[in-house]
Enzyme design. Structure first.
Site, mmCIF file in Angstrom:
data_model
loop_
_atom_site.group_PDB
_atom_site.id
_atom_site.type_symbol
_atom_site.label_atom_id
_atom_site.label_comp_id
_atom_site.label_asym_id
_atom_site.label_seq_id
_atom_site.Cartn_x
_atom_site.Cartn_y
_atom_site.Cartn_z
ATOM 1 N N CYS A 185 39.959 52.434 37.035
ATOM 2 C CA CYS A 185 41.049 52.686 36.093
ATOM 3 C C CYS A 185 41.866 53.879 36.560
ATOM 4 O O CYS A 185 41.480 54.608 37.459
ATOM 5 C CB CYS A 185 40.461 52.995 34.724
ATOM 6 S SG CYS A 185 39.281 51.739 34.174
ATOM 7 N N ARG A 212 45.768 50.717 40.071
ATOM 8 C CA ARG A 212 44.323 50.961 39.904
ATOM 9 C C ARG A 212 43.733 50.077 38.823
ATOM 10 O O ARG A 212 42.524 49.987 38.661
ATOM 11 C CB ARG A 212 44.075 52.424 39.555
ATOM 12 C CG ARG A 212 44.319 53.395 40.685
ATOM 13 C CD ARG A 212 44.126 54.814 40.230
ATOM 14 N NE ARG A 212 42.755 55.093 39.904
ATOM 15 C CZ ARG A 212 41.880 55.656 40.737
ATOM 16 N NH1 ARG A 212 42.274 55.979 41.952
ATOM 17 N NH2 ARG A 212 40.643 55.885 40.393
ATOM 18 N N TRP A 265 41.106 48.777 34.045
ATOM 19 C CA TRP A 265 40.608 47.584 34.750
ATOM 20 C C TRP A 265 39.297 47.275 34.052
ATOM 21 O O TRP A 265 38.314 47.982 34.232
ATOM 22 C CB TRP A 265 40.403 47.887 36.227
ATOM 23 C CG TRP A 265 40.000 46.713 37.056
ATOM 24 C CD1 TRP A 265 40.623 45.500 37.139
ATOM 25 C CD2 TRP A 265 38.871 46.620 37.929
ATOM 26 N NE1 TRP A 265 39.958 44.676 38.011
ATOM 27 C CE2 TRP A 265 38.884 45.337 38.513
ATOM 28 C CE3 TRP A 265 37.868 47.502 38.301
ATOM 29 C CZ2 TRP A 265 37.935 44.916 39.431
ATOM 30 C CZ3 TRP A 265 36.915 47.087 39.213
ATOM 31 C CH2 TRP A 265 36.949 45.806 39.762
ATOM 32 N N ASN A 301 36.797 56.528 33.458
ATOM 33 C CA ASN A 301 36.741 55.606 34.593
ATOM 34 C C ASN A 301 35.288 55.552 35.031
ATOM 35 O O ASN A 301 34.633 56.578 35.162
ATOM 36 C CB ASN A 301 37.631 56.124 35.732
ATOM 37 C CG ASN A 301 37.649 55.165 36.916
ATOM 38 O OD1 ASN A 301 37.266 54.004 36.776
ATOM 39 N ND2 ASN A 301 38.056 55.647 38.065
ATOM 40 N N GLY A 302 34.750 54.323 35.212
ATOM 41 C CA GLY A 302 33.348 54.191 35.649
ATOM 42 C C GLY A 302 32.579 53.361 34.646
ATOM 43 O O GLY A 302 33.143 52.692 33.773
ATOM 44 N N GLU A 333 41.220 38.973 58.468
ATOM 45 C CA GLU A 333 42.127 39.804 57.668
ATOM 46 C C GLU A 333 43.316 38.979 57.190
ATOM 47 O O GLU A 333 43.748 39.092 56.035
ATOM 48 C CB GLU A 333 42.589 41.011 58.489
ATOM 49 C CG GLU A 333 43.691 41.838 57.881
ATOM 50 C CD GLU A 333 43.370 42.417 56.500
ATOM 51 O OE1 GLU A 333 42.203 42.331 56.066
ATOM 52 O OE2 GLU A 333 44.299 42.916 55.843
ATOM 53 N N LYS A 350 44.300 38.553 53.223
ATOM 54 C CA LYS A 350 45.636 38.848 52.697
ATOM 55 C C LYS A 350 46.150 37.673 51.883
ATOM 56 O O LYS A 350 46.662 37.829 50.787
ATOM 57 C CB LYS A 350 46.599 39.155 53.852
ATOM 58 C CG LYS A 350 46.410 40.500 54.507
ATOM 59 C CD LYS A 350 46.912 41.664 53.720
ATOM 60 C CE LYS A 350 45.968 42.406 52.855
ATOM 61 N NZ LYS A 350 44.698 42.869 53.288
ATOM 62 N N GLU A 409 44.079 37.025 48.522
ATOM 63 C CA GLU A 409 44.078 38.040 47.453
ATOM 64 C C GLU A 409 45.445 38.202 46.800
ATOM 65 O O GLU A 409 45.529 38.722 45.689
ATOM 66 C CB GLU A 409 43.555 39.369 47.952
ATOM 67 C CG GLU A 409 44.440 40.120 48.899
ATOM 68 C CD GLU A 409 43.864 41.503 49.215
ATOM 69 O OE1 GLU A 409 43.321 42.159 48.323
ATOM 70 O OE2 GLU A 409 43.960 41.899 50.370
ATOM 71 N N HIS A 440 31.445 23.363 65.478
ATOM 72 C CA HIS A 440 30.093 23.346 64.870
ATOM 73 C C HIS A 440 30.167 23.096 63.377
ATOM 74 O O HIS A 440 29.364 23.626 62.609
ATOM 75 C CB HIS A 440 29.395 24.684 65.166
ATOM 76 C CG HIS A 440 29.261 24.948 66.618
ATOM 77 N ND1 HIS A 440 28.395 24.245 67.444
ATOM 78 C CD2 HIS A 440 29.935 25.793 67.439
ATOM 79 C CE1 HIS A 440 28.519 24.667 68.686
ATOM 80 N NE2 HIS A 440 29.443 25.610 68.725
ATOM 81 N N LYS A 451 42.922 48.574 43.275
ATOM 82 C CA LYS A 451 43.170 49.151 44.600
ATOM 83 C C LYS A 451 41.913 49.764 45.208
ATOM 84 O O LYS A 451 41.687 49.670 46.398
ATOM 85 C CB LYS A 451 44.254 50.229 44.501
ATOM 86 C CG LYS A 451 44.614 50.867 45.842
ATOM 87 C CD LYS A 451 45.107 49.855 46.852
ATOM 88 C CE LYS A 451 45.383 50.448 48.214
ATOM 89 N NZ LYS A 451 45.652 49.416 49.239
HETATM 90 C C1 AGP Z 1 42.262 44.784 50.958
HETATM 91 O O1 AGP Z 1 43.549 44.201 50.935
HETATM 92 C C2 AGP Z 1 41.613 44.816 49.597
HETATM 93 N N1 AGP Z 1 42.432 45.464 48.641
HETATM 94 C C3 AGP Z 1 40.194 45.340 49.649
HETATM 95 O O2 AGP Z 1 39.456 44.445 50.439
HETATM 96 C C4 AGP Z 1 40.009 46.756 50.231
HETATM 97 O O3 AGP Z 1 40.264 46.755 51.624
HETATM 98 C C5 AGP Z 1 38.550 47.168 50.002
HETATM 99 O O4 AGP Z 1 38.333 47.252 48.615
HETATM 100 C C6 AGP Z 1 38.182 48.507 50.663
HETATM 101 O O5 AGP Z 1 38.970 49.541 50.133
HETATM 102 P P1 AGP Z 1 38.909 50.988 50.859
HETATM 103 O O6 AGP Z 1 39.475 50.813 52.234
HETATM 104 O O7 AGP Z 1 39.729 51.882 49.978
HETATM 105 O O8 AGP Z 1 37.467 51.395 50.908
#
Ligand code: AGP
Length: 614
Positions: free
Chosen positions: A2, A27, A75, A101-102, A487, A491, A494, A510, A609
């Site tokens: 959050c 966040r 969140w 937060n947590g 990667e 992208k 997500e 395979h 994030k």
């Molecule tokens: C990547 O696009 C995602 N948002 C997610 O996989 C992110 O890379 C992952 O949560 C790790 O975050 P960090 O690099 O802040 O540790």
């Protein structure tokens, strides 16, 4: 994860908090709210489900003003996203408000105890138990600090809290317990700030103090006092943040992600600045102190990371093994501590994390520390946990990355890994003068190569128009480009919610080749490198089964256009730096597909994030 903002000063807290929450919306964006100490002494609370804009409309309809306030964007973890569960939470007496937060791991037991004493709860959240506890201690005559201390001494789990009280209108209290994502105190003139992340308050100050585990900040207009939870004073160590407010703004782009994709020529330059010494033909890493003996003593490096950062780590294996000739393992942060890893003082554990607050990566770092390994981090956010607890660090210098989908942090991580490879290679005596100079010289052209990829036509919007309605994509890469395929797939899934899978191209025969049909586009990374011929044959196999191929090729390759349905091109790039360039078309393709599908690119559903909860 959050977002939290707090203000105490002489200005109206409400607009400062709302603007700060907008900067933190990445966040978490299930609901939002604020609590302000009003001139009549009461605490005014406004909360709304949905994004910050809904809260802003609510505050416009029913203003709340005062010079002390706290705000929150959520969140959801415990309790569905709705107004009732939105923060801030007010105690039953209306004396104390809290944002959090947590996860309070023992909240059920605490709630049952309180209910047995007659307490009634207004929400389904874990957070609310704390404000009931604090009010109880306040009513017993405790100061706000002591009431918070006593309440939090009963709380288990990684958490960050900010409290305000109408009984103590001259202060707000911020507390950090464990790795629940940072708490930053911003130092102003006659005013002070609290935030879970730097961009929220960057417009007002660049002098920041970062709370560590089990620390409390007492924040007043006149100043800030930091203590441990058991009351011992902690000297303030302000950091001056080099980021400017503009870098945390979106304009003139449509999305933060779009801005951050197009910033990469500059961010790569910033990452190189002061490290790649093109005159001397060598690399300097300011945050890593290592003697040649210590470097030679290292037997292996274990990279731990999550998500995009983990894929950067997979590229890092190629870079560090090629440049420093040291064995490298890569493991997910969320898996590492559960496999009882074999570590010792000849192992370096390298955490890669943009936010520096990803709880699984931090837990892996703690495991590494516990087992006596040397602990390094590659991190973007200054003052984050991963920046501060490591024995040595390499900052990404990518600037604030706001888009939930990581882009420029990925390429910055790759550049840092290449720099680390050169640095270790020289210390270990495996990179000689000329070889080292050549490797460093290859870096000189990288920003230009990145810039050339970003100068494209409408090929991405055209591809998005053709394929936006597909349900599945397959990304194929080989060698150092296999992690780039992973990667690219991440992208896409997500931000567009299209199912996508990255696969090592050689593995297609395979099993996965059974998936190929005309409905599932295949993105094949087939640039001119040592596995080019293998990739061409892979493309032919896909075409022979009716598949549609989007190939990533090297400029000037006339052959591939005869085989693939679509061709995206990148300039010729030294093989170890190719992933920095090759990932950009993957980012752009995902971005344009998501936009064509009308998805919320910067705040994709269910994501945050930085994942500060397990
Ligand atoms: C990547 O696009 C995602 N948002 C997610 O996989 C992110 O890379 C992952 O949560 C790790 O975050 P960090 O690099 O802040 O540790």
């Amino acid at each position: 994860m959050c977002g939290i903002v707090g203000y105490i000063g002489t200005r109206n807290a409400t607009p400062i908090i709302l603007e700060g929450l907008k900067r933190l919306e990445y966040r978490g964006y299930d609901s939002a709210g604020l609590a302000v100490l009003q001139p009549d002494g009461s605490i005014g609370v406004r909360r709304e489900a949905g994004k910050i804009v809904a809260l802003i409309e609510k505050v416009q309809a029913a203003p709340v003003n005062g010079s002390v306030g706290i705000g929150h964007t959520r969140w959801a973890t415990h309790g569905p996203p709705c107004e009732r569960n939105a923060h801030p939470h007010l105690g039953p007496a209306g004396d104390v408000a809290v944002v959090h937060n947590g996860i309070i791991e023992n909240y059920r037991a605490l709630r049952e105890e309180l209910e047995a004493e007659g307490h009634r709860f207004a929400s389904d959240t874990d957070t609310e138990v704390v404000v009931h506890l604090v009010e109880g201690y306040l009513a017993g005559g405790a100061s706000l600090e002591d009431a918070v201390r006593r309440a939090l001494s009963q709380v288990k789990g990684a958490n960050a809290f900010v409290f305000l009280s109408r009984r103590h209108p001259d202060r707000i209290i911020a507390v950090r317990l464990g790795n629940a994502g940072g708490l930053t105190v911003g130092l102003g003139e006659g005013e002070n700030f609290v935030a879970s992340d730097i961009p929220a308050i960057l417009d007002h100050t660049r002098r920041m103090v970062f709370l560590e585990d089990r620390q409390m900040a007492v924040v007043t207009r006149e100043g800030v006092r930091v203590e441990t939870l058991d009351g011992r004073p902690v000297p303030l160590r302000p950091h001056t943040i080099p980021w400017d407010p503009v870098s945390a703004a979106k304009e003139p782009y449509r999305h933060f992600m779009q801005k951050e994709i197009y910033e990469q020529a500059r961010s790569v330059t910033d990452t190189l600045r002061g490290r790649a010494d093109f005159e001397a033909g060598r690399v300097r890493l300011e945050g890593l102190t290592l003697t040649p003996e210590e470097a030679r003593r290292l037997e292996r490096i274990v990279i731990v990371a999550c998500g995009t950062s983990a894929y950067a780590g997979l590229v890092g294996k190629f870079l560090l093994e090629a440049l420093a000739r040291i064995p490298v393992e890569v493991d997910y942060g969320s898996e590492f501590r559960y496999r009882d890893p074999l570590l010792n003082d000849r192992t370096a554990v390298l955490a890669i994390t943009q936010s520096g607050e990803t709880v699984d990566t931090l837990a892996a770092m703690e495991e590494a520390r516990r087992k006596g390994a040397r602990l390094w981090s590659i991190v973007n956010v200054i003052g984050s946990q991963a920046h501060r607890i490591a024995d040595g660090h390499i900052l990404m210098h990518a600037g604030p990355e706001i888009g939930v989908a990581s882009t420029k942090a990925f390429t910055a991580s790759l550049v840092d890994l290449y720099l680390l490879g050169c640095y270790l290679g020289e210390l270990r005596g495996v990179l000689t003068g000329e070889e080292l100079r050549r490797r460093v010289d290859d870096l000189a052209r990288l920003p230009d190569l990145v810039g050339r990829v970003l100068q494209h036509g409408d090929e991405y919007t055209q591809l998005a128009q053709i394929y936006y309605d597909r349900e599945h994509f397959l990304y194929l890469g080989r060698g150092i480009n296999y992690p780039v395929a992973l990667e690219g797939a991440l992208k896409l899934k997500e931000i567009s919610y299209i199912h996508a899978e990255g696969y090592p191209a050689g593995e297609m025969k395979h099993g996965p080749i059974a998936l190929i049909d005309e409905r599932m586009p295949v993105v094949a990374i087939a640039v001119r490198d040592t596995v080019y011929d293998k990739m061409i044959s892979q493309i032919e196999q896909v075409k022979a089964r009716g598949g549609r191929v989007i190939a990533l090729a090297t400029e000037g390759d006339t052959e591939i256009g005869l085989k693939a349905d679509h061709v995206l091109t990148v300039p010729p790039t030294p093989p170890l730096l190719a992933p920095v360039v090759n990932v950009i078309p993957m980012q752009l393709l995902a971005y344009h597909l998501a936009v064509r599908r009308g998805c919320d690119v910067d705040q994709p559903r269910n994501l945050a994030k930085s994942v500060t909860v397990e």
